[in-house]
Design a protein around this motif. Sequence first.
Motif, PDB file in Angstrom:
ATOM      1  N   ALA A 100     -13.793  10.325  21.905  1.00 35.03           N
ATOM      2  CA  ALA A 100     -12.455   9.798  22.156  1.00 35.03           C
ATOM      3  C   ALA A 100     -12.284   8.432  21.498  1.00 35.03           C
ATOM      4  O   ALA A 100     -11.224   8.124  20.937  1.00 35.03           O
ATOM      5  N   LEU A 101     -13.328   7.608  21.537  1.00 35.59           N
ATOM      6  CA  LEU A 101     -13.270   6.304  20.866  1.00 35.59           C
ATOM      7  C   LEU A 101     -13.096   6.487  19.368  1.00 35.59           C
ATOM      8  O   LEU A 101     -12.289   5.793  18.734  1.00 35.59           O
ATOM      9  N   LEU A 102     -13.849   7.416  18.809  1.00 36.13           N
ATOM     10  CA  LEU A 102     -13.781   7.659  17.367  1.00 36.13           C
ATOM     11  C   LEU A 102     -12.390   8.142  16.965  1.00 36.13           C
ATOM     12  O   LEU A 102     -11.890   7.803  15.888  1.00 36.13           O
ATOM     13  N   GLY A 110     -18.196  12.734  30.398  1.00 35.57           N
ATOM     14  CA  GLY A 110     -19.512  12.374  29.892  1.00 35.57           C
ATOM     15  C   GLY A 110     -19.454  11.395  28.737  1.00 35.57           C
ATOM     16  O   GLY A 110     -18.406  11.172  28.121  1.00 35.57           O
ATOM     17  N   ASN A 111     -20.590  10.811  28.433  1.00 33.35           N
ATOM     18  CA  ASN A 111     -20.649   9.774  27.399  1.00 33.35           C
ATOM     19  C   ASN A 111     -20.334  10.309  26.001  1.00 33.35           C
ATOM     20  O   ASN A 111     -19.704   9.626  25.199  1.00 33.35           O
ATOM     21  N   LYS A 112     -20.781  11.527  25.719  1.00 34.72           N
ATOM     22  CA  LYS A 112     -20.549  12.078  24.378  1.00 34.72           C
ATOM     23  C   LYS A 112     -19.059  12.252  24.115  1.00 34.72           C
ATOM     24  O   LYS A 112     -18.551  11.874  23.047  1.00 34.72           O
ATOM     25  N   VAL A 148     -15.332  -2.761  21.642  1.00 35.75           N
ATOM     26  CA  VAL A 148     -15.730  -1.480  22.227  1.00 35.75           C
ATOM     27  C   VAL A 148     -16.973  -1.649  23.096  1.00 35.75           C
ATOM     28  O   VAL A 148     -17.059  -1.090  24.202  1.00 35.75           O
ATOM     29  N   ILE A 149     -17.953  -2.415  22.620  1.00 36.85           N
ATOM     30  CA  ILE A 149     -19.179  -2.630  23.400  1.00 36.85           C
ATOM     31  C   ILE A 149     -18.860  -3.355  24.703  1.00 36.85           C
ATOM     32  O   ILE A 149     -19.398  -3.026  25.769  1.00 36.85           O
ATOM     33  N   THR A 150     -17.960  -4.343  24.617  1.00 37.07           N
ATOM     34  CA  THR A 150     -17.552  -5.053  25.828  1.00 37.07           C
ATOM     35  C   THR A 150     -16.920  -4.094  26.832  1.00 37.07           C
ATOM     36  O   THR A 150     -17.238  -4.107  28.028  1.00 37.07           O
ATOM     37  N   SER A 151     -16.029  -3.239  26.351  1.00 33.14           N
ATOM     38  CA  SER A 151     -15.388  -2.269  27.230  1.00 33.14           C
ATOM     39  C   SER A 151     -16.406  -1.294  27.818  1.00 33.14           C
ATOM     40  O   SER A 151     -16.348  -0.961  29.015  1.00 33.14           O
ATOM     41  N   TRP A 152     -17.324  -0.844  27.003  1.00 38.33           N
ATOM     42  CA  TRP A 152     -18.348   0.096  27.466  1.00 38.33           C
ATOM     43  C   TRP A 152     -19.183  -0.524  28.585  1.00 38.33           C
ATOM     44  O   TRP A 152     -19.442   0.107  29.617  1.00 38.33           O
ATOM     45  N   ASN A 153     -19.585  -1.784  28.399  1.00 38.85           N
ATOM     46  CA  ASN A 153     -20.397  -2.466  29.409  1.00 38.85           C
ATOM     47  C   ASN A 153     -19.618  -2.670  30.707  1.00 38.85           C
ATOM     48  O   ASN A 153     -20.168  -2.497  31.805  1.00 38.85           O
ATOM     49  N   LEU A 154     -18.354  -3.030  30.593  1.00 34.17           N
ATOM     50  CA  LEU A 154     -17.546  -3.220  31.795  1.00 34.17           C
ATOM     51  C   LEU A 154     -17.303  -1.895  32.518  1.00 34.17           C
ATOM     52  O   LEU A 154     -17.273  -1.842  33.750  1.00 34.17           O
ATOM     53  N   SER A 155     -17.149  -0.810  31.742  1.00 33.90           N
ATOM     54  CA  SER A 155     -16.976   0.498  32.381  1.00 33.90           C
ATOM     55  C   SER A 155     -18.270   0.933  33.070  1.00 33.90           C
ATOM     56  O   SER A 155     -18.225   1.633  34.095  1.00 33.90           O
ATOM     57  N   SER A 156     -19.402   0.531  32.518  1.00 37.82           N
ATOM     58  CA  SER A 156     -20.688   0.842  33.162  1.00 37.82           C
ATOM     59  C   SER A 156     -20.768   0.193  34.538  1.00 37.82           C
ATOM     60  O   SER A 156     -21.296   0.789  35.492  1.00 37.82           O
ATOM     61  N   LYS A 157     -20.243  -1.020  34.649  1.00 37.13           N
ATOM     62  CA  LYS A 157     -20.236  -1.703  35.950  1.00 37.13           C
ATOM     63  C   LYS A 157     -19.346  -0.951  36.938  1.00 37.13           C
ATOM     64  O   LYS A 157     -19.683  -0.824  38.118  1.00 37.13           O
ATOM     65  N   VAL A 192     -10.258   2.929  31.181  1.00 33.01           N
ATOM     66  CA  VAL A 192     -10.113   4.146  30.386  1.00 33.01           C
ATOM     67  C   VAL A 192     -11.483   4.781  30.160  1.00 33.01           C
ATOM     68  O   VAL A 192     -11.675   5.995  30.350  1.00 33.01           O
ATOM     69  N   LEU A 193     -12.451   3.965  29.764  1.00 36.03           N
ATOM     70  CA  LEU A 193     -13.808   4.483  29.558  1.00 36.03           C
ATOM     71  C   LEU A 193     -14.458   4.876  30.875  1.00 36.03           C
ATOM     72  O   LEU A 193     -15.261   5.816  30.922  1.00 36.03           O
TER      73      LEU A 193
END
Length: 441
Positions: free
Chosen positions: A382-384, A375-377, A421-430, A366-367
Amino acid sequence: MLFSFLKYLQPTHYFQRYTKAGASIFPKPDELPENVLKQLQPDDRFDSEDAKAYDVSWQAIQQGYIGNGSTYDSFSAVPLRDNYRFIRKYFHSAWVFFVLLVRLMSFHNPFKEISAWYRTRNINQIKNSKSPISYEDWKAYTSKLIEVAPLVSVVIPTLNRYDYLTDVLKDLEQQDYPNFEVIVVDQSDNFNGAFYKDFNLNFQVIQQKEKALWLARNTAIKTSKGQFIALSEDDVRIQPDWIRMHLKCLDFFNAQVSAGVFYPEGQQIPESRSFFAVGSQFATGNAMLYKSVFSTVGLFDRQFEKQRMGDGEFGMRLYLEGIKSISNPLASCIDVKAGTGGLREMGSWDSFRPSKFFAPRPIPSVLYYFRKYYGNKAAKLALLRMVPISIFPYQFKKNKPLLLLGLILSILILPIVCYQVITSWNLSSKKLKEGALIQTL
């Protein structure tokens, strides 16, 4: 964007983007047909002329305007109070307050924000809009496309759901349009080839050992013989005119995609989806499109394998290419929501509600989609917006008291939510670093 406050409430909506040609989806009011303008309601309560025009343009799209007139390729900033007027008019007051909080937390002038929010307090949300824009020629329209009777390839991936698959295959036997094939990509643990002999259908049955939904659909599309691809699922029910209504929609609107409407078993089509409109979403469980579209935008991205929102990402590619997609309520289907099999066996079936307590929230794909196209912003907005309401089960999402309780619980378990959320963000970065896994047709 049309009104800047939409970035808080619809941060990852197709219509936030311009197409590759630089066009928005929103029509210029002075070029709308007279019969369409008569069905819209200009609002003189806005301070600026731009806001008045943008509001009419918004109404046109929301009420189902489908046309070929000029659209905006840029938008001017409108006064703060007009932004609050707009969201009060079309969104629940709880979301208006949410926007105010976000604005205050992001260091906008608190006096101006609170003043504009307070001074628009008498603007009530529109509960029931005027009747949607009608297309009076539809009933009498004789489709030459249907008369030609091109071959349609119906694609159904399945996994351990023979009982449910039986029903949709019986529905296909009852279709009043004759020229179609059915391509089933069967990933079931105990593959039963004899099962398909009980149906009077033109089958291609493909046994796929790997449990992979997007691979299944891509494989079916590549082996299909039809000029049109109809996408369906193994746990839906369709009407006898399902194929015909998709074809008629494509022909009538000169469109390349007919995006059918889902509704849960025992319910009716949602009022907001009960009329023809420009497609604002794409679902692979109910759609028909020219096969040539896949040559333009590619097949489905396998970065979404065993995860979510692969159809949403594909829909974004359609939108960016300027491919006309029509939301079609007359080719609706019932979502049976099977409790076993399917994506539930391959991964999480809900985007923002993880299957395990410490699993990523949202699902990393999703991310990946949000960050890639918005974009990241926008992804953070969307997370908020979505994380607090994801604390409770999906079926409670329209229960306002529970949504508020979800916000409170999000604060109480904030460390765990942050970890998710941080875990998801890092996995989406990969995923973003690896890039799209999109094959061409």
